[in-house]
Design an enzyme around this catalytic site. Sequence first.
Site, PDB file in Angstrom:
ATOM      1  N   ARG A 115      31.927  85.129 -32.333  1.00 52.11           N
ATOM      2  CA  ARG A 115      31.170  84.730 -33.514  1.00 52.11           C
ATOM      3  C   ARG A 115      29.698  84.621 -33.130  1.00 52.11           C
ATOM      4  O   ARG A 115      29.350  83.837 -32.236  1.00 52.11           O
ATOM      5  CB  ARG A 115      31.705  83.395 -34.043  1.00 52.11           C
ATOM      6  CG  ARG A 115      30.889  82.819 -35.169  1.00 52.11           C
ATOM      7  CD  ARG A 115      31.504  81.533 -35.747  1.00 52.11           C
ATOM      8  NE  ARG A 115      30.576  81.008 -36.720  1.00 52.11           N
ATOM      9  CZ  ARG A 115      29.929  79.845 -36.596  1.00 52.11           C
ATOM     10  NH1 ARG A 115      30.151  79.054 -35.563  1.00 52.11           N
ATOM     11  NH2 ARG A 115      29.066  79.468 -37.509  1.00 52.11           N
ATOM     12  N   HIS A 159      22.305  80.851 -39.610  1.00 50.46           N
ATOM     13  CA  HIS A 159      22.448  79.758 -38.646  1.00 50.46           C
ATOM     14  C   HIS A 159      21.050  79.163 -38.455  1.00 50.46           C
ATOM     15  O   HIS A 159      20.497  79.157 -37.362  1.00 50.46           O
ATOM     16  CB  HIS A 159      23.062  80.257 -37.334  1.00 50.46           C
ATOM     17  CG  HIS A 159      23.729  79.179 -36.514  1.00 50.46           C
ATOM     18  ND1 HIS A 159      25.048  79.241 -36.118  1.00 50.46           N
ATOM     19  CD2 HIS A 159      23.259  78.010 -36.014  1.00 50.46           C
ATOM     20  CE1 HIS A 159      25.358  78.170 -35.400  1.00 50.46           C
ATOM     21  NE2 HIS A 159      24.268  77.394 -35.313  1.00 50.46           N
ATOM     22  N   GLU A 205      27.009  75.201 -41.023  1.00 51.13           N
ATOM     23  CA  GLU A 205      26.675  73.774 -41.044  1.00 51.13           C
ATOM     24  C   GLU A 205      25.569  73.418 -42.024  1.00 51.13           C
ATOM     25  O   GLU A 205      24.500  72.934 -41.633  1.00 51.13           O
ATOM     26  CB  GLU A 205      26.314  73.292 -39.635  1.00 51.13           C
ATOM     27  CG  GLU A 205      27.465  73.365 -38.671  1.00 51.13           C
ATOM     28  CD  GLU A 205      27.303  72.443 -37.472  1.00 51.13           C
ATOM     29  OE1 GLU A 205      26.259  71.792 -37.348  1.00 51.13           O
ATOM     30  OE2 GLU A 205      28.254  72.380 -36.667  1.00 51.13           O
ATOM     31  N   ASN A 333      33.719  73.283 -37.966  1.00 44.94           N
ATOM     32  CA  ASN A 333      33.128  72.975 -36.664  1.00 44.94           C
ATOM     33  C   ASN A 333      33.562  71.562 -36.302  1.00 44.94           C
ATOM     34  O   ASN A 333      33.252  70.609 -37.025  1.00 44.94           O
ATOM     35  CB  ASN A 333      31.595  73.074 -36.721  1.00 44.94           C
ATOM     36  CG  ASN A 333      31.118  74.504 -36.919  1.00 44.94           C
ATOM     37  OD1 ASN A 333      31.923  75.429 -37.026  1.00 44.94           O
ATOM     38  ND2 ASN A 333      29.812  74.692 -36.949  1.00 44.94           N
ATOM     39  N   TYR A 335      33.641  68.623 -33.550  1.00 46.69           N
ATOM     40  CA  TYR A 335      33.113  68.060 -32.296  1.00 46.69           C
ATOM     41  C   TYR A 335      33.558  66.601 -32.138  1.00 46.69           C
ATOM     42  O   TYR A 335      34.387  66.291 -31.309  1.00 46.69           O
ATOM     43  CB  TYR A 335      31.582  68.125 -32.275  1.00 46.69           C
ATOM     44  CG  TYR A 335      31.027  69.515 -32.065  1.00 46.69           C
ATOM     45  CD1 TYR A 335      30.871  70.039 -30.794  1.00 46.69           C
ATOM     46  CD2 TYR A 335      30.642  70.306 -33.144  1.00 46.69           C
ATOM     47  CE1 TYR A 335      30.357  71.311 -30.589  1.00 46.69           C
ATOM     48  CE2 TYR A 335      30.127  71.579 -32.957  1.00 46.69           C
ATOM     49  CZ  TYR A 335      29.983  72.083 -31.675  1.00 46.69           C
ATOM     50  OH  TYR A 335      29.474  73.340 -31.473  1.00 46.69           O
ATOM     51  N   GLU A 394      33.665  76.178 -34.348  1.00 45.31           N
ATOM     52  CA  GLU A 394      32.984  75.649 -33.157  1.00 45.31           C
ATOM     53  C   GLU A 394      33.756  74.450 -32.655  1.00 45.31           C
ATOM     54  O   GLU A 394      34.235  73.641 -33.445  1.00 45.31           O
ATOM     55  CB  GLU A 394      31.540  75.196 -33.456  1.00 45.31           C
ATOM     56  CG  GLU A 394      30.588  76.324 -33.711  1.00 45.31           C
ATOM     57  CD  GLU A 394      29.152  75.856 -33.984  1.00 45.31           C
ATOM     58  OE1 GLU A 394      28.770  74.768 -33.513  1.00 45.31           O
ATOM     59  OE2 GLU A 394      28.431  76.587 -34.682  1.00 45.31           O
TER      60      GLU A 394
HETATM   61  C1  BG6 Z   1      26.473  72.631 -33.933  1.00 39.45           C
HETATM   62  C2  BG6 Z   1      25.643  73.850 -34.172  1.00 39.45           C
HETATM   63  O1  BG6 Z   1      26.022  71.619 -34.757  1.00 39.45           O
HETATM   64  O2  BG6 Z   1      26.471  72.042 -32.683  1.00 39.45           O
HETATM   65  C3  BG6 Z   1      25.223  74.577 -32.921  1.00 39.45           C
HETATM   66  O3  BG6 Z   1      26.238  74.736 -35.091  1.00 39.45           O
HETATM   67  C4  BG6 Z   1      24.779  73.576 -31.895  1.00 39.45           C
HETATM   68  O4  BG6 Z   1      24.220  75.487 -33.233  1.00 39.45           O
HETATM   69  C5  BG6 Z   1      25.904  72.613 -31.547  1.00 39.45           C
HETATM   70  O5  BG6 Z   1      24.316  74.225 -30.761  1.00 39.45           O
HETATM   71  C6  BG6 Z   1      25.432  71.490 -30.635  1.00 39.45           C
HETATM   72  O6  BG6 Z   1      24.489  70.700 -31.315  1.00 39.45           O
HETATM   73  P1  BG6 Z   1      23.186  70.046 -30.655  1.00 39.45           P
HETATM   74  O7  BG6 Z   1      22.505  69.339 -31.775  1.00 39.45           O
HETATM   75  O8  BG6 Z   1      23.643  69.098 -29.614  1.00 39.45           O
HETATM   76  O9  BG6 Z   1      22.346  71.140 -30.125  1.00 39.45           O
END
Ligand code: BG6
Length: 489
Positions: A115, A159, A205, A333, A335, A394
């Site tokens: 991607r 993006h 995002e 995404n 995290y 992600e």
């Molecule tokens: C996501 C984004 O929010 O998280 C990415 O889509 C980014 O582009 C990644 O690199 C990590 O976020 P950050 O704010 O720690 O650079």
Amino acid sequence: MFGKFSRRQFATLAGFSALGMATPAKPEDSMVKPAPDRRASASFPNGFIWGTATSAYQIEGAVKEDGRGQSIWDTFSHTPGKIRDRTNADRANDHYHRYKEDVQLIKALGVKAYRFSIAWPRVFPDGTGAVNPKGLDFYNRLLDELLANGIEPFATLYHWDLPQSLQDRVGGWQSSETSKAFADYAGHVAERLSDRVTSFFTLNEAGRFLNFGYGWGIDAPGLKLPPAALNQTRHNVVLGHGLAVQAIRAKARAGTKIGLAENIAACLPAIDTPENIGAAEIATRELNAGLLNVILTGEYTQGFLKYAGKDAPKYTAGELRIISSPIDFVGLNIYAPQFYVVASDKAPGFNVLPFPSSFPRMNSDWLRIGPETAYWVPRLSAKLWNLDTIYITENGASADDKVSPDGNIYDLDRIMYLRNYLTQLQRATAEGVPVRGYFLWSLMDNFEWIYGFDKRFGLYRVDFDTLVRTPKLSVAFYRNVITRNAVDV
Ligand code: BG6
């Protein structure tokens, strides 16, 4: 000798000697001798798509080459005080020139999908109007290289690198002129690339670039709009998504798949009870009301409109129909867990619990570790919005990533994070949650927005002086997961 080990580690080492045993083998020894038959494992569905991800501004560099226009991130990263380590992405990973080498890195992982994002200012340097004839050449070269190496491309159209000219002329996403310009650009790209790209993501995002860029002034373009203007800007963004879906359908080859990738507000039941799960579902709908929910249902929720009050966006029924144009998949995404909730008998039906300060994190303040996010978010999303195709677009983590004296990068913390998240994701797929693929963020260390090069999310370490790419231990970990289509439990 003692200085290098904590007291607890030393006790363990002493124990090894007392038993007459050598100290544990070096990690690479055990890496090359997997014993799959002796390990319990949990499989992913057949045909599960393993991939990795990047974005244009974060890796390409070559910001002035071949007619590329300026983006809001060029302006922002060159504004003193905006990027913590005072860098910019003028060169970044120089992927623009090293893409062949990078495709080999992707191939070496064993992934079958990649991607990446297309830089709007390369294609339309001013956002609208004249096309830059060389704009898509780079992506044509990249696509050919990917396909020649057996890697399926998944392309993101936005993006965050908005052409600066649109920001200057109409205030960027503050104007629906940008929504229309985005659709024109999306249609143009889809018409030319859909012979080789079968899956397009409109936005990456929206929640992040809106709140951080237009609400809190942290990201480009660095604005702090009042609530009414921010709500209208958000509406323009979802309208831009819907118009782009229609433009892609009109211009792309039949069968092209369209979706978006969102950093969904991740709501989880604090404790797994039926009441709390119900509360997490309500929270997922209400805390994503202005983005994913309106896109997937065509309605702003009553809760959202009531909360916005006089600051609610102005819109028409026709716009809601455009915004909710049918899509083929949703990218999540994933995290950090953002909201642990419990049930409440007061409206809206959930309470958000505060995070204790000792909650564990990876190497970024915001990156709390909550592996079950990878279970609950797809599960709740699939149920709430009746989804049949979800991609984890992600997932990954920042880590310290020091180079050891032996030259290796033993990123055991990233491996711990990935193993636990993947275990929870497998739990979801085993229960039938329709997650079809996973894109690990990121292929290699890159320009991490306001952190500059200070935060590292890559599977490959990048030395930003020499631009040499070195595999971290997590490359071997991920390759093993992919080979076996399973995660160890
Ligand atoms: C996501 C984004 O929010 O998280 C990415 O889509 C980014 O582009 C990644 O690199 C990590 O976020 P950050 O704010 O720690 O650079």
